[in-house]
Scaffold this motif. Structure first.
Motif, short mmCIF file in Angstrom:
data_model
loop_
_atom_site.label_atom_id
_atom_site.label_comp_id
_atom_site.label_asym_id
_atom_site.label_seq_id
_atom_site.Cartn_x
_atom_site.Cartn_y
_atom_site.Cartn_z
N PRO A 87 0.69 -1.30 -0.03
CA PRO A 87 -0.10 0.16 0.03
C PRO A 87 0.91 1.31 -0.05
CG PRO A 87 0.29 -0.81 2.26
CD PRO A 87 0.94 -2.00 1.38
N PHE A 88 2.18 0.95 0.22
CA PHE A 88 3.10 2.11 0.15
C PHE A 88 3.65 2.75 -1.21
CE2 PHE A 88 3.73 -0.69 3.78
CZ PHE A 88 3.00 -0.03 4.86
N LYS A 89 3.79 4.21 -1.15
CA LYS A 89 4.43 4.65 -2.46
C LYS A 89 5.89 4.29 -2.53
CE LYS A 89 5.25 9.03 -4.65
NZ LYS A 89 5.00 10.57 -4.55
N LYS A 90 6.70 4.21 -1.39
CA LYS A 90 7.95 3.64 -1.42
C LYS A 90 7.81 2.46 -0.62
CE LYS A 90 9.93 7.98 -3.16
NZ LYS A 90 11.26 8.70 -2.81
N SER A 91 8.27 1.32 -0.87
CA SER A 91 8.32 0.12 -0.03
C SER A 91 9.79 -0.57 0.17
CB SER A 91 7.32 -0.96 -0.47
OG SER A 91 5.99 -0.53 -0.63
N VAL A 92 9.74 -1.36 1.07
CA VAL A 92 10.95 -1.98 1.35
C VAL A 92 10.45 -3.57 1.71
CG1 VAL A 92 13.04 -2.47 2.31
CG2 VAL A 92 12.17 -0.40 2.04
N PHE A 93 10.85 -4.64 1.09
CA PHE A 93 10.43 -6.27 1.56
C PHE A 93 11.43 -6.54 2.42
CE2 PHE A 93 10.31 -10.57 1.42
CZ PHE A 93 9.30 -10.77 1.60
N PHE A 94 11.07 -7.41 3.44
CA PHE A 94 12.23 -7.93 4.38
C PHE A 94 11.81 -9.26 4.63
CE2 PHE A 94 13.61 -3.70 5.79
CZ PHE A 94 15.02 -3.98 5.72
N ASP A 95 12.39 -10.29 4.20
CA ASP A 95 11.88 -11.80 4.94
C ASP A 95 11.25 -11.61 6.45
OD1 ASP A 95 12.21 -13.33 2.51
OD2 ASP A 95 14.31 -13.79 2.98
N ASN A 115 11.52 3.29 -9.62
CA ASN A 115 12.53 2.22 -9.89
C ASN A 115 12.30 1.02 -9.11
OD1 ASN A 115 13.57 3.39 -7.80
ND2 ASN A 115 15.68 3.53 -8.64
N ILE A 116 13.10 -0.06 -9.40
CA ILE A 116 12.97 -1.19 -8.09
C ILE A 116 14.70 -1.39 -8.03
CG2 ILE A 116 12.73 -3.52 -7.69
CD1 ILE A 116 10.47 -3.13 -10.19
N LEU A 117 14.95 -1.71 -6.69
CA LEU A 117 16.35 -1.49 -6.40
C LEU A 117 16.30 -2.86 -5.53
CD1 LEU A 117 16.72 1.91 -4.91
CD2 LEU A 117 18.06 1.06 -6.79
N LYS A 163 4.06 1.95 -8.45
CA LYS A 163 3.84 1.73 -9.81
C LYS A 163 4.71 0.85 -10.55
CE LYS A 163 1.16 5.77 -10.68
NZ LYS A 163 1.20 7.41 -11.51
N GLN A 164 5.80 0.87 -10.17
CA GLN A 164 6.87 -0.11 -10.65
C GLN A 164 6.98 -1.38 -10.24
OE1 GLN A 164 8.75 0.60 -13.66
NE2 GLN A 164 7.91 2.39 -13.74
N GLY A 165 6.37 -1.35 -8.82
CA GLY A 165 6.39 -2.85 -8.43
C GLY A 165 5.15 -3.75 -9.02
N TYR A 166 4.09 -2.79 -9.10
CA TYR A 166 2.81 -3.35 -9.52
C TYR A 166 3.31 -4.04 -11.13
CZ TYR A 166 -2.23 -4.26 -10.87
OH TYR A 166 -3.07 -4.79 -11.30
N THR A 200 15.54 -12.27 -14.54
CA THR A 200 14.62 -11.11 -15.05
C THR A 200 15.05 -9.61 -14.81
OG1 THR A 200 13.03 -10.92 -13.17
CG2 THR A 200 12.56 -12.65 -14.87
N ALA A 201 16.20 -9.47 -14.04
CA ALA A 201 16.40 -8.11 -13.53
C ALA A 201 16.93 -7.32 -14.76
CB ALA A 201 17.47 -8.23 -12.27
N HIS A 202 18.02 -7.93 -15.32
CA HIS A 202 18.63 -6.87 -16.29
C HIS A 202 17.66 -6.66 -17.29
CE1 HIS A 202 21.51 -6.11 -19.98
NE2 HIS A 202 21.93 -5.19 -18.97
N GLU A 203 16.72 -7.57 -17.92
CA GLU A 203 15.92 -7.04 -18.84
C GLU A 203 14.95 -6.02 -18.35
OE1 GLU A 203 12.54 -9.26 -21.61
OE2 GLU A 203 13.61 -10.54 -20.10
N TYR A 204 14.52 -6.21 -17.09
CA TYR A 204 13.60 -5.11 -16.56
C TYR A 204 14.02 -4.10 -16.36
CZ TYR A 204 8.75 -4.37 -14.96
OH TYR A 204 7.55 -3.63 -15.03
N GLY A 205 15.43 -3.87 -15.96
CA GLY A 205 16.03 -2.63 -15.60
C GLY A 205 16.16 -2.28 -14.21
N ILE A 206 16.07 -3.68 -13.21
CA ILE A 206 16.26 -3.31 -11.98
C ILE A 206 17.74 -2.89 -11.58
CG2 ILE A 206 16.46 -4.80 -9.79
CD1 ILE A 206 13.75 -4.90 -11.36
#
Length: 220
Positions: A87-95, A115-117, A163-166, A200-206
């Motif tokens: 739900p956040f505009k900018k998110s961080v995922f942690f295990d 972007n996605i980092l 938006k990029q995450g979606y 998929t990262a390089h193709e997607y521009g991660i």
């Protein structure tokens, strides 16, 4: 608990009680050191357990019908769901098996901009000699999938703009069956979230999140 608007953390947990309680411990450790909301991706049964036994721990609980039932797929689909549902505009995922022991620098969020980092390093056929990722030789992955670069990444922590995450989540859902089946036919190996991101990262521009060598986050 304090909230920093438009920034937040999301994790995923499901199944056995011990995994759900790890997620609760993770969230509590986050609140101890940070003024950020923590959201959870889970299934309906696990959500019922959390709401009954640990109410108000998570700011949002998302019930994903897309997790599937295969145990090997759950970590993959849970992270795709986190990218999709956050739900956040900018998110961080942690295990969920992580804990905070210090405050996370809020300026890390400044690097998230449409972007996605991820944490890791890109490799090509020249730089990947003798390197393995989740028991797979990176050179073999590059050749099998006919890609130029592979991201040797850490799947337990990544950052994204909503938006990029979606968009990335929908892309991953589309290619997941095909990519997974290709590796299964090749050597029967386990297809993990890190393998999916790596392919998929390089193709997607991660992009790679730059951390100073030897420096913890709180000293950046």
């Amino acid at each position: 608990m304090g909230v920093i608007q438009n920034k937040g953390i999301i994790t995923a947990a499901f199944g056995h009680r011990k995994w759900l309680e790890l997620a609760v411990d993770f969230a509590l450790s986050c609140y101890e050191f940070n003024e950020l909301e923590v959201a959870l991706v889970t299934d309906q049964t696990s959500s019922n357990f959390i709401v009954k036994n640990y109410p108000n721990i998570f700011s949002h609980i998302f019930i994903s019908e897309k997790l599937g039932t295969n145990e090997d797929d759950l970590q993959v689909t849970a992270k795709i769901s986190a990218l999709e549902y956050s739900p956040f505009k900018k998110s961080v995922f942690f295990d969920a098996d992580m804990l905070f022991i210090k405050r996370m620098p809020i300026k890390l969020f400044n690097q998230i901009n449409q972007n996605i980092l991820m944490l890791g390093r890109y490799h090509d056929l020249l730089s990947c000699e003798s390197l393995y990722h989740n028991a797979h030789e990176i050179k073999q992955l590059l050749n099998l999938y006919s890609i130029n670069k592979y991201l040797h990444c850490v799947g337990g922590c990544f950052f994204w703009e909503k938006k990029q995450g979606y968009k990335y989540a929908n892309y991953l859902r589309e290619i997941l069956p095909r990519y997974k089946n290709k590796l299964k036919l090749y050597n029967g190996g386990l297809f993990t979230d890190e393998i999916l991101f790596g392919l998929t990262a390089h193709e997607y521009g991660i992009e790679i999140l730059e951390l100073k060598k030897g420096k913890p986050w709180n000293e950046m």
